[in-house]
Write an enzyme that holds these catalytic residues in place. Structure first.
Site, mmCIF file in Angstrom:
data_model
loop_
_atom_site.group_PDB
_atom_site.id
_atom_site.type_symbol
_atom_site.label_atom_id
_atom_site.label_comp_id
_atom_site.label_asym_id
_atom_site.label_seq_id
_atom_site.Cartn_x
_atom_site.Cartn_y
_atom_site.Cartn_z
ATOM 1 N N ARG A 183 0.842 -1.198 0.000
ATOM 2 C CA ARG A 183 0.000 0.000 0.000
ATOM 3 C C ARG A 183 0.885 1.259 0.000
ATOM 4 N NH1 ARG A 183 -0.395 4.531 2.845
ATOM 5 N NH2 ARG A 183 -0.122 3.373 4.774
ATOM 6 N N ASP A 184 1.595 1.477 1.087
ATOM 7 C CA ASP A 184 2.408 2.693 1.195
ATOM 8 C C ASP A 184 3.517 2.689 0.137
ATOM 9 O OD1 ASP A 184 3.201 5.106 2.253
ATOM 10 O OD2 ASP A 184 3.455 4.376 4.289
ATOM 11 N N HIS B 186 4.314 3.822 12.920
ATOM 12 C CA HIS B 186 4.555 3.772 11.478
ATOM 13 C C HIS B 186 5.647 4.805 11.190
ATOM 14 C CE1 HIS B 186 2.916 3.626 7.198
ATOM 15 N NE2 HIS B 186 3.543 4.802 7.178
ATOM 16 N N HIS C 75 8.905 6.348 8.784
ATOM 17 C CA HIS C 75 9.624 6.429 7.504
ATOM 18 C C HIS C 75 11.081 6.737 7.786
ATOM 19 C CE1 HIS C 75 6.477 6.345 4.277
ATOM 20 N NE2 HIS C 75 5.732 6.355 5.368
ATOM 21 N N CYS D 265 6.834 9.570 -0.269
ATOM 22 C CA CYS D 265 5.667 10.427 -0.140
ATOM 23 C C CYS D 265 5.804 11.512 -1.179
ATOM 24 C CB CYS D 265 5.624 11.028 1.262
ATOM 25 S SG CYS D 265 4.247 12.150 1.493
ATOM 26 N N ASN E 223 9.321 3.762 3.773
ATOM 27 C CA ASN E 223 9.102 3.225 5.122
ATOM 28 C C ASN E 223 10.391 2.612 5.658
ATOM 29 O OD1 ASN E 223 6.394 2.925 3.531
ATOM 30 N ND2 ASN E 223 5.844 2.921 5.686
HETATM 31 N N1 COA Z 1 -13.442 4.369 -2.952
HETATM 32 C C1 COA Z 1 -13.985 4.453 -4.185
HETATM 33 N N2 COA Z 1 -14.643 5.520 -4.641
HETATM 34 C C2 COA Z 1 -14.784 6.575 -3.796
HETATM 35 C C3 COA Z 1 -14.241 6.553 -2.502
HETATM 36 C C4 COA Z 1 -13.547 5.406 -2.081
HETATM 37 N N3 COA Z 1 -13.006 5.316 -0.858
HETATM 38 N N4 COA Z 1 -14.506 7.716 -1.912
HETATM 39 C C5 COA Z 1 -15.193 8.451 -2.786
HETATM 40 N N5 COA Z 1 -15.362 7.774 -3.935
HETATM 41 C C6 COA Z 1 -16.025 8.227 -5.150
HETATM 42 C C7 COA Z 1 -17.391 8.792 -4.884
HETATM 43 O O1 COA Z 1 -18.362 7.773 -4.927
HETATM 44 C C8 COA Z 1 -17.559 9.795 -6.005
HETATM 45 O O2 COA Z 1 -17.827 9.101 -7.187
HETATM 46 P P1 COA Z 1 -18.699 9.770 -8.369
HETATM 47 O O3 COA Z 1 -17.909 10.948 -8.842
HETATM 48 O O4 COA Z 1 -18.801 8.679 -9.377
HETATM 49 O O5 COA Z 1 -19.995 10.148 -7.717
HETATM 50 C C9 COA Z 1 -16.146 10.360 -6.142
HETATM 51 O O6 COA Z 1 -15.270 9.334 -5.647
HETATM 52 C C10 COA Z 1 -15.918 11.638 -5.354
HETATM 53 O O7 COA Z 1 -16.361 11.430 -4.013
HETATM 54 P P2 COA Z 1 -16.061 12.478 -2.818
HETATM 55 O O8 COA Z 1 -16.694 11.962 -1.573
HETATM 56 O O9 COA Z 1 -16.436 13.863 -3.283
HETATM 57 O O10 COA Z 1 -14.513 12.326 -2.630
HETATM 58 P P3 COA Z 1 -13.395 13.420 -2.857
HETATM 59 O O11 COA Z 1 -13.238 13.710 -4.299
HETATM 60 O O12 COA Z 1 -13.612 14.536 -1.890
HETATM 61 O O13 COA Z 1 -12.093 12.596 -2.394
HETATM 62 C C11 COA Z 1 -11.048 10.999 -0.941
HETATM 63 C C12 COA Z 1 -11.936 12.232 -1.045
HETATM 64 C C13 COA Z 1 -10.788 10.778 0.546
HETATM 65 C C14 COA Z 1 -11.775 9.819 -1.525
HETATM 66 C C15 COA Z 1 -9.746 11.224 -1.707
HETATM 67 O O14 COA Z 1 -9.240 12.477 -1.381
HETATM 68 C C16 COA Z 1 -8.714 10.155 -1.396
HETATM 69 O O15 COA Z 1 -8.878 9.001 -1.777
HETATM 70 N N6 COA Z 1 -7.606 10.502 -0.711
HETATM 71 C C17 COA Z 1 -6.571 9.571 -0.340
HETATM 72 C C18 COA Z 1 -5.354 9.780 -1.180
HETATM 73 C C19 COA Z 1 -4.314 8.759 -0.826
HETATM 74 O O16 COA Z 1 -4.365 7.641 -1.287
HETATM 75 N N7 COA Z 1 -3.345 9.154 0.011
HETATM 76 C C20 COA Z 1 -2.298 8.298 0.437
HETATM 77 C C21 COA Z 1 -2.681 7.381 1.535
HETATM 78 S S1 COA Z 1 -2.950 8.151 3.086
HETATM 79 ZN ZN ZN Z 2 3.604 5.988 5.422
#
Ligand code: COA
Ligand code: ZN
Length: 316
Positions: free
Chosen positions: A19-20, A215, A217, A248, A257
């Site tokens: 994942r990370d 956790h 790094h 990151c 990590n």
């Molecule tokens: N899995 C799959 N689809 C998801 C989802 C999830 N966890 N969360 C939201 N969606 C979909 C929604 O259903 C929506 O779909 P649509 O456009 O077809 O209706 C779309 O994504 C937008 O949803 P929204 O609630 O507005 O999300 P957002 O655009 O504000 O994004 C996160 C918020 C949290 C989902 C996003 O910022 C994210 O995934 N961040 C993590 C990034 C990451 O991986 N960082 C490293 C690890 S910590």
């Molecule tokens: Zn990390």
């Protein structure tokens, strides 16, 4: 004295490289190769693996195969399967697939939380409350363990130092909402043994019997030193990634990590039980190497080998 006291204890190591380690890579790691990595590492004795991230595949295409990877991992006897969740939708996906552990992540740094999950920290706490309600509503046997992860808890690339009071505040908020465990993360490698001792002691005092895991790094080379500081505070569960994969996007030059193989060697050398066979673990690096030929792999144990006539903790 402390070393003597700490020997002969069980420490859990959790592989987070899938994942990370993979989330920032452009290269898609083929699904069957992810499963080969998971199986090989489980056979080497690693009992917990974060196998994917329940984020929108549009945002992180690496995890488009979350379902297949989780299903394959769940078929491995004895393995605890974990997935990252940034919001309620991610938790719903993880629960539907039947993962054992949900790793919810929010950042203590307001700026990082806004950039990473597009939410104010209070909104993330509220989301966590909804996730905890959903978890509690599951029938026994289908109820995953819920980790409350606090990213950038020991420093942030945008904000610099992070107030310890804020780490404690959000740890308590997640515990009150229903976290089974708190995971304190040094996302960008700012921690030192001194800051680790201070922050972990404060968080552990505030959350009482709820376990706190770490956790780290290795961005600035202090990863394993930070592990020993956390061990002295009573931390017994650590994330790491094989060959130190990871990084990151907000920390140029980050080295990922802490190295799983080196972590297991450190713990074994200190007399602690991880259940991991060091030789078999190092051999798993080959799966990572053949799929990521252009990615640097790290690790001192893999480079230098075990000391001559080394006896593992179990043999001593
Ligand atoms: N899995 C799959 N689809 C998801 C989802 C999830 N966890 N969360 C939201 N969606 C979909 C929604 O259903 C929506 O779909 P649509 O456009 O077809 O209706 C779309 O994504 C937008 O949803 P929204 O609630 O507005 O999300 P957002 O655009 O504000 O994004 C996160 C918020 C949290 C989902 C996003 O910022 C994210 O995934 N961040 C993590 C990034 C990451 O991986 N960082 C490293 C690890 S910590
Ligand atoms: Zn990390």
């Amino acid at each position: 004295m402390e070393g003597t006291l700490m020997a002969d204890i069980d420490v859990t190591v959790c592989e987070v490289g899938l994942r990370d380690g993979l989330q920032m890579l452009e290269t898609f790691f083929p699904t069957q190769e992810k499963l080969a990595w998971i199986r090989a590492e489980a056979q080497a004795g690693v009992r917990e693996i974060e196998v994917t991230s329940f984020v929108p595949p549009k945002l992180v295409p690496q995890f488009v195969d979350a379902q297949e990877v989780v299903e394959g991992a769940l078929a491995i006897p004895g393995l605890k399967v974990m997935g990252l969740v940034p919001n309620l939708k991610g938790a719903e996906r993880g629960i539907t697939l039947g993962v054992h552990t949900l790793n919810f992540v929010m950042s203590v740094s307001r700026t990082h939380n806004l950039k990473n999950v597009r939410r104010e920290r209070e909104e993330s706490v509220a989301d966590f409350g909804r996730i905890a309600d959903l978890v509690r509503a599951q029938p026994e046997g289908r109820r995953p363990r819920l980790l409350g992860g606090l990213s950038t808890a020991l420093g942030c690339s945008f904000e610099g130092e992070i107030a310890q009071d804020d780490v404690v505040k959000y740890a308590v908020a997640l515990v009150e909402a229903g976290a089974d465990e708190i995971m304190v993360a040094d996302t960008v490698g700012y921690a030192t043994p001194a800051s680790v001792k201070s922050v972990f002691k404060a968080v552990m005092a505030a959350v009482g019997p709820v376990p706190v895991s770490a956790h780290f790094h290795d961005t600035r080379g202090l990863g394993l030193a930070n592990v020993t500081a956390a061990l002295e505070c009573g931390v017994r569960r650590f994330d790491a990634s094989l060959a130190g994969l990871g990084g990151c996007q907000f920390a140029p030059g980050a080295t990922g990590n802490i190295v799983m193989d080196d972590l297991c060697f450190l713990l074994d050398a200190m007399g602690m039980r991880t259940g991991v066979d060091l030789g078999r673990l190092v051999a798993v690096r080959e799966i990572v190497a053949r799929n990521l030929p252009a990615t640097p792999l790290y690790g001192a144990l893999a480079r230098a080998g075990l000391p001559t006539k080394y006896k593992t903790a179990g043999e001593r």
